[in-house]
Scaffold this active site. Structure first.
Site, PDB file in Angstrom:
ATOM      1  CE  LYS A  53      -3.982   2.560   2.113  1.00 35.63           C
ATOM      2  NZ  LYS A  53      -2.886   3.702   2.396  1.00 35.63           N
ATOM      3  CG  PHE A 125      -3.185  -0.318  -8.380  1.00 35.47           C
ATOM      4  CD1 PHE A 125      -4.214   0.175  -8.790  1.00 35.47           C
ATOM      5  CD2 PHE A 125      -2.576   1.065  -8.238  1.00 35.47           C
ATOM      6  CE1 PHE A 125      -5.141   0.995  -8.148  1.00 35.47           C
ATOM      7  CE2 PHE A 125      -3.118   2.081  -7.340  1.00 35.47           C
ATOM      8  CZ  PHE A 125      -4.680   2.145  -7.466  1.00 35.47           C
ATOM      9  NE  ARG A 195     -15.454   3.109   0.722  1.00 34.83           N
ATOM     10  CZ  ARG A 195     -14.111   3.396   0.356  1.00 34.83           C
ATOM     11  NH1 ARG A 195     -13.363   2.777   0.513  1.00 34.83           N
ATOM     12  NH2 ARG A 195     -14.172   4.430   0.786  1.00 34.83           N
ATOM     13  CE  LYS A 201      -9.280   1.252   4.204  1.00 39.45           C
ATOM     14  NZ  LYS A 201      -8.823   3.024   4.386  1.00 39.45           N
TER      15      LYS A 201
END
Length: 290
Positions: A53, A125, A195, A201
């Site tokens: 991250k 990414f 989302r 995460k």
């Protein structure tokens, strides 16, 4: 005489028109980005690709310019995007571990200074428009970027883990070298601009963004400086944030109305962040809040 359904339709279309016109007129069109939930123990990490991250700023490349998550065009110095392909990409502007403040200093300039951008890279990414599951999009991303002559463009390395034990080992490795945590992309998932658990995460602590409501004065050694911030959480609750600041930050605290990120370890019985500590300021304006 106009019937009520027709009148309602006309009024609705007028409202939508002016809302869209206002957005376009200010040069803002928020990209529909895939957003992350927090990793939970019941999730099988073997279904995901895992990457570090990055402690940077989310940015969407629309094929000709970089756009923040809030829809603001990000000003870059001449030559920064040379060699970028003309296809949409999702990524993060990143300068390196522990350099978030310097990165924000560079991004907040209306006229970017080339010397501040020398070590900033656009770390990609995902390819939002490539179609197919992430497994296929990742293969397409490798084919697109590997060997490309673009000094400020890089692909975020992805790896697989077999189980939670390997995932936590990798988390420990990343944190030990100054990393923030891990991101998990579900291999079978299409690109969805909202989302979901398709993107997760994982950090050794929780963090959250809150808005500064007031500066509370310091006492004793901190007399004359900011002692704590009164912060409003996303749920509308207020709490004192008094740790994690240097004396220089206390002398020039985050402005009232700005957004700060704090880390914490769970919540109290009253629903407030437990052991909260200041991490960084994410000022309003350019719209760089992740």
């Amino acid at each position: 005489m106009i019937s009520r359904p027709i009148l309602f339709f006309v009024v609705t279309m007028v409202v939508v028109f002016f809302a869209v016109a206002a957005t376009v007129g200010h040069g803002r069109s928020q990209p529909a980005l895939m957003l992350a939930n927090v990793y939970q123990d019941h999730v099988d990490p073997a279904d995901y690709w895992v990457s570090e991250k990055l402690d940077g700023v989310r940015a969407y490349w629309d094929g000709r310019r970089l756009i923040s998550r809030q829809g603001h065009v990000i000003a870059t110095p001449p030559g920064f995007t040379d060699g970028f392909p003309d296809v949409p990409m999702d990524g993060e502007l990143w300068q390196g571990r522990g350099t978030f403040s310097r990165l924000m200093g560079a991004l907040q300039r209306a006229r970017p200074r080339p010397e501040q951008w020398q070590h900033i890279h656009y770390m990609v990414f995902d390819l939002p428009d490539a179609g197919g599951p992430f497994d296929q999009r990742l293969a397409a991303l490798r084919e697109l970027l590997d060997g490309l002559d673009a000094p400020h463009l890089k692909r975020v390395p992805q790896r697989r883990v077999a189980n939670r034990e390997q995932l936590m080992d990798y988390l420990d490795q990343v944190v030990a070298i100054g990393g923030e945590g891990l991101m998990l992309h579900r291999g079978s998932a299409p690109y969805r601009g909202y989302r979901s658990d398709d993107l997760l995460k994982l950090k050794p602590y929780q963090d959250e963004d809150g808005r500064v409501v007031a500066h509370l004065p310091g006492e004793g050694r901190l007399e004359g400086l900011m002692g704590a911030l009164l912060v409003e959480t996303p749920s509308g609750r207020h709490f004192r944030l008094g740790t994690g600041f240097s004396d220089a930050q206390r002398a020039q605290p985050p402005p009232i109305g700005s957004v700060v990120t704090y880390q914490f370890h769970g919540h109290t019985k009253n629903g407030l962040p437990r052991f909260a500590s200041y991490l960084r300021t994410r000022r309003e304006g350019p719209g760089y809040v992740r």
